[in-house]
Design an enzyme around this catalytic site. Structure first.
Site, PDB file in Angstrom:
ATOM      1  N   ALA A  14       0.631  -1.113  -0.129  1.00  0.00           N
ATOM      2  CA  ALA A  14      -0.079  -0.100  -0.122  1.00  0.00           C
ATOM      3  C   ALA A  14       0.816   1.252   0.096  1.00  0.00           C
ATOM      4  O   ALA A  14       0.349   2.444   0.205  1.00  0.00           O
ATOM      5  CB  ALA A  14      -1.039  -0.099   1.012  1.00  0.00           C
ATOM      6  N   TYR A 173      14.117 -11.494 -15.891  1.00  0.00           N
ATOM      7  CA  TYR A 173      12.799 -11.001 -15.100  1.00  0.00           C
ATOM      8  C   TYR A 173      11.753 -11.650 -15.888  1.00  0.00           C
ATOM      9  O   TYR A 173      10.775 -11.805 -15.323  1.00  0.00           O
ATOM     10  CB  TYR A 173      12.904  -9.610 -15.151  1.00  0.00           C
ATOM     11  CG  TYR A 173      12.898  -8.844 -16.434  1.00  0.00           C
ATOM     12  CD1 TYR A 173      13.899  -8.082 -16.962  1.00  0.00           C
ATOM     13  CD2 TYR A 173      11.642  -8.481 -17.047  1.00  0.00           C
ATOM     14  CE1 TYR A 173      14.184  -7.428 -17.927  1.00  0.00           C
ATOM     15  CE2 TYR A 173      11.593  -7.852 -18.261  1.00  0.00           C
ATOM     16  CZ  TYR A 173      13.013  -7.310 -18.777  1.00  0.00           C
ATOM     17  OH  TYR A 173      12.989  -6.497 -19.924  1.00  0.00           O
TER      18      TYR A 173
HETATM   19  N1  LIG Z   1       1.622  -2.433 -12.964  1.00  0.00           N
HETATM   20  C1  LIG Z   1       1.440  -3.428 -13.600  1.00  0.00           C
HETATM   21  O1  LIG Z   1       1.217  -3.181 -14.787  1.00  0.00           O
HETATM   22  C2  LIG Z   1       1.048  -4.733 -13.101  1.00  0.00           C
HETATM   23  C3  LIG Z   1       0.310  -5.649 -13.901  1.00  0.00           C
HETATM   24  C4  LIG Z   1      -0.044  -6.679 -13.417  1.00  0.00           C
HETATM   25  C5  LIG Z   1       0.217  -6.989 -11.908  1.00  0.00           C
HETATM   26  N2  LIG Z   1       0.649  -6.011 -11.307  1.00  0.00           N
HETATM   27  C6  LIG Z   1       0.842  -6.520  -9.507  1.00  0.00           C
HETATM   28  O2  LIG Z   1       0.336  -5.542  -9.156  1.00  0.00           O
HETATM   29  C7  LIG Z   1       0.692  -5.453  -7.798  1.00  0.00           C
HETATM   30  C8  LIG Z   1       1.196  -3.940  -7.585  1.00  0.00           C
HETATM   31  O3  LIG Z   1       2.172  -3.651  -8.512  1.00  0.00           O
HETATM   32  P1  LIG Z   1       2.472  -2.030  -8.875  1.00  0.00           P
HETATM   33  O4  LIG Z   1       2.360  -1.788 -10.197  1.00  0.00           O
HETATM   34  O5  LIG Z   1       1.434  -0.849  -8.029  1.00  0.00           O
HETATM   35  O6  LIG Z   1       3.613  -1.605  -8.395  1.00  0.00           O
HETATM   36  P2  LIG Z   1       4.505  -0.868  -7.284  1.00  0.00           P
HETATM   37  O7  LIG Z   1       4.168   0.643  -7.402  1.00  0.00           O
HETATM   38  O8  LIG Z   1       5.783  -1.249  -7.403  1.00  0.00           O
HETATM   39  O9  LIG Z   1       3.810  -1.478  -5.810  1.00  0.00           O
HETATM   40  C9  LIG Z   1       4.383  -2.686  -5.386  1.00  0.00           C
HETATM   41  C10 LIG Z   1       4.338  -2.562  -3.945  1.00  0.00           C
HETATM   42  O10 LIG Z   1       4.599  -3.545  -3.194  1.00  0.00           O
HETATM   43  C11 LIG Z   1       5.793  -3.559  -2.098  1.00  0.00           C
HETATM   44  N3  LIG Z   1       6.696  -4.207  -1.685  1.00  0.00           N
HETATM   45  C12 LIG Z   1       7.711  -4.766  -2.787  1.00  0.00           C
HETATM   46  N4  LIG Z   1       8.399  -5.635  -1.940  1.00  0.00           N
HETATM   47  C13 LIG Z   1       8.132  -5.694  -0.848  1.00  0.00           C
HETATM   48  C14 LIG Z   1       8.401  -6.448   0.380  1.00  0.00           C
HETATM   49  N5  LIG Z   1       9.505  -7.230   0.291  1.00  0.00           N
HETATM   50  N6  LIG Z   1       7.890  -6.264   1.319  1.00  0.00           N
HETATM   51  C15 LIG Z   1       6.844  -5.296   1.456  1.00  0.00           C
HETATM   52  N7  LIG Z   1       6.376  -4.640   0.546  1.00  0.00           N
HETATM   53  C16 LIG Z   1       7.037  -4.745  -0.627  1.00  0.00           C
HETATM   54  C17 LIG Z   1       6.395  -2.057  -2.630  1.00  0.00           C
HETATM   55  O11 LIG Z   1       6.935  -1.234  -1.641  1.00  0.00           O
HETATM   56  P3  LIG Z   1       8.272  -0.479  -1.940  1.00  0.00           P
HETATM   57  O12 LIG Z   1       7.487   0.842  -2.378  1.00  0.00           O
HETATM   58  O13 LIG Z   1       8.719  -0.148  -0.381  1.00  0.00           O
HETATM   59  O14 LIG Z   1       9.103  -1.032  -2.997  1.00  0.00           O
HETATM   60  C18 LIG Z   1       5.132  -1.252  -3.373  1.00  0.00           C
HETATM   61  O15 LIG Z   1       4.498  -0.806  -2.403  1.00  0.00           O
HETATM   62  C19 LIG Z   1       2.193  -6.094  -7.920  1.00  0.00           C
HETATM   63  O16 LIG Z   1       1.918  -7.529  -7.257  1.00  0.00           O
HETATM   64  C20 LIG Z   1       2.392  -6.607  -9.403  1.00  0.00           C
HETATM   65  O17 LIG Z   1       2.854  -7.512  -9.531  1.00  0.00           O
HETATM   66  C21 LIG Z   1       1.148  -4.961 -11.955  1.00  0.00           C
END
Ligand SMILES: NC(=O)c1ccc[n+]([C@@H]2O[C@H](COP(=O)([O-])OP(=O)(O)OC[C@H]3O[C@@H](n4cnc5c(N)ncnc54)[C@H](OP(=O)(O)O)[C@@H]3O)[C@@H](O)[C@H]2O)c1
Length: 290
Positions: A14, A173
């Protein structure tokens, strides 16, 4: 949309992107939102950011590094010391990393965060979810798992159980990350099966491309450009997850993958019962805390 006033939601990831939009929407609906960040400082910063958008939000920071099993255990204990019940769990934290990293538990970081983090935290909070559901049979507790439906060949729609940690020589990746999203779908199905009759429902979401989040910062390049150019905003992408977490229409469904409030067929191994059972067993084997 149903009111979730007075109910408790916990949202991982979040501190940014999609999950911050989900947490903000749930707070706006009147839920008490436990905002999970990898450190206390990150969680508190996220609380401040969400409160700036929803001034009367009821928010609690919770520190949890989802790539670290000891941290997951202590976060679950911290949550349970404050709350007897949980009504909504949104597993959204995730990573997408260019280089291979190994965690303190000896696991490859993408697998550790995207699969094990979600598996362990969910298991540790299951009793609280069941207690939340049993108080009011009309309202199931709900688990919403952010995943992704990759389309393409077996390299993105199959889990290689012989190389679950994408070993040094095989890491890229594109090889490591898509199987973790499929893994979330498989575990969603397995949790649903195991939770049948408990009044806890569990579903996965394919959010599509979400622009301008932190996810692809490390990878950069054309993949990030395409996502930021053609993706939807986090607020728009949050809709299906918030709907699954709150709406009366979604209260009875479990074990499915969703996009745009519609059920999706699961790709590749997504219909393979043996694969989901095997992944559950592998996660149990790799757990030091369950
Ligand atoms: N963006 C896309 O196009 C897309 C598409 C399909 C699925 N998703 C999925 O949607 C979800 C959210 O992604 P997003 O695009 O919003 O990316 P994001 O902005 O990078 O959000 C990911 C979040 O996960 C947190 N996180 C990562 N590693 C962590 C850890 N070890 N402990 C606690 N928190 C951790 C991050 O915290 P920090 O800020 O501290 O790193 C960040 O708040 C992910 O699971 C991603 O795989 C995204």
């Amino acid at each position: 949309m149903a009111s979730i006033n007075g109910r408790t939601a916990l949202v991982t990831g979040a501190t940014g992107g999609l999950a911050k939009a989900i947490a903000t929407a749930l707070a706006r609906e009147g839920a008490t939102v436990v905002v999970v960040g990898r450190t206390e400082a990150r969680a508190k910063e996220a609380v401040r950011n969400i409160r700036a958008a929803v001034p009367d939000a009821i928010l609690e920071p919770l520190a949890c590094d989802l790539s670290n099993q000891a941290s997951i255990l202590s976060a679950a204990e911290e949550f349970l010391s404050r709350h007897d019940e949980l009504h909504v769990l949104v597993n959204a934290a995730g990573v997408f990393r260019k280089e291979r990293h190994v965690t303190a538990d000896g696991l490859e970081l993408t697998f550790a965060t995207n699969v094990m983090g979600y598996f362990l935290l969910t298991n540790l909070l299951l009793d609280a979810l069941k207690r939340g559901a049993s108080r009011d049979q009309g309202h199931p507790s709900r688990i919403v798992n952010i995943a992704s439906k990759y389309s393409g060949g077996p390299s993105v729609t199959k889990i290689d159980f012989d190389d679950l940690q994408t070993a040094e020589g095989s890491y890229s990746y594109l090889r490591s990350t898509p199987p973790t999203m499929l893994g979330r779908v498989l575990l969603t199905q397995e949790f649903a099966e195991r939770l049948r009759g408990s009044n806890v429902v569990v579903n996965a979401v394919h959010p599509g491309l979400v622009k301008n989040t932190g996810l692809l910062q490390d990878v950069g390049g054309p993949f990030r450009w395409v996502t930021n150019t053609f993706g939807k905003t986090a607020e728009k992408a949050a809709d299906t997850a918030v709907w699954l977490a709150t709406s009366p229409e979604a209260a009875a469904v479990t074990g499915k993958l969703w996009a745009k409030r519609k059920e999706l067929p699961t790709p590749g191994m997504g219909s393979d019962t043996d694969a989901r059972k095997r992944l559950w067993e592998e996660c149990m084997r790799l757990s030091k805390i369950l």
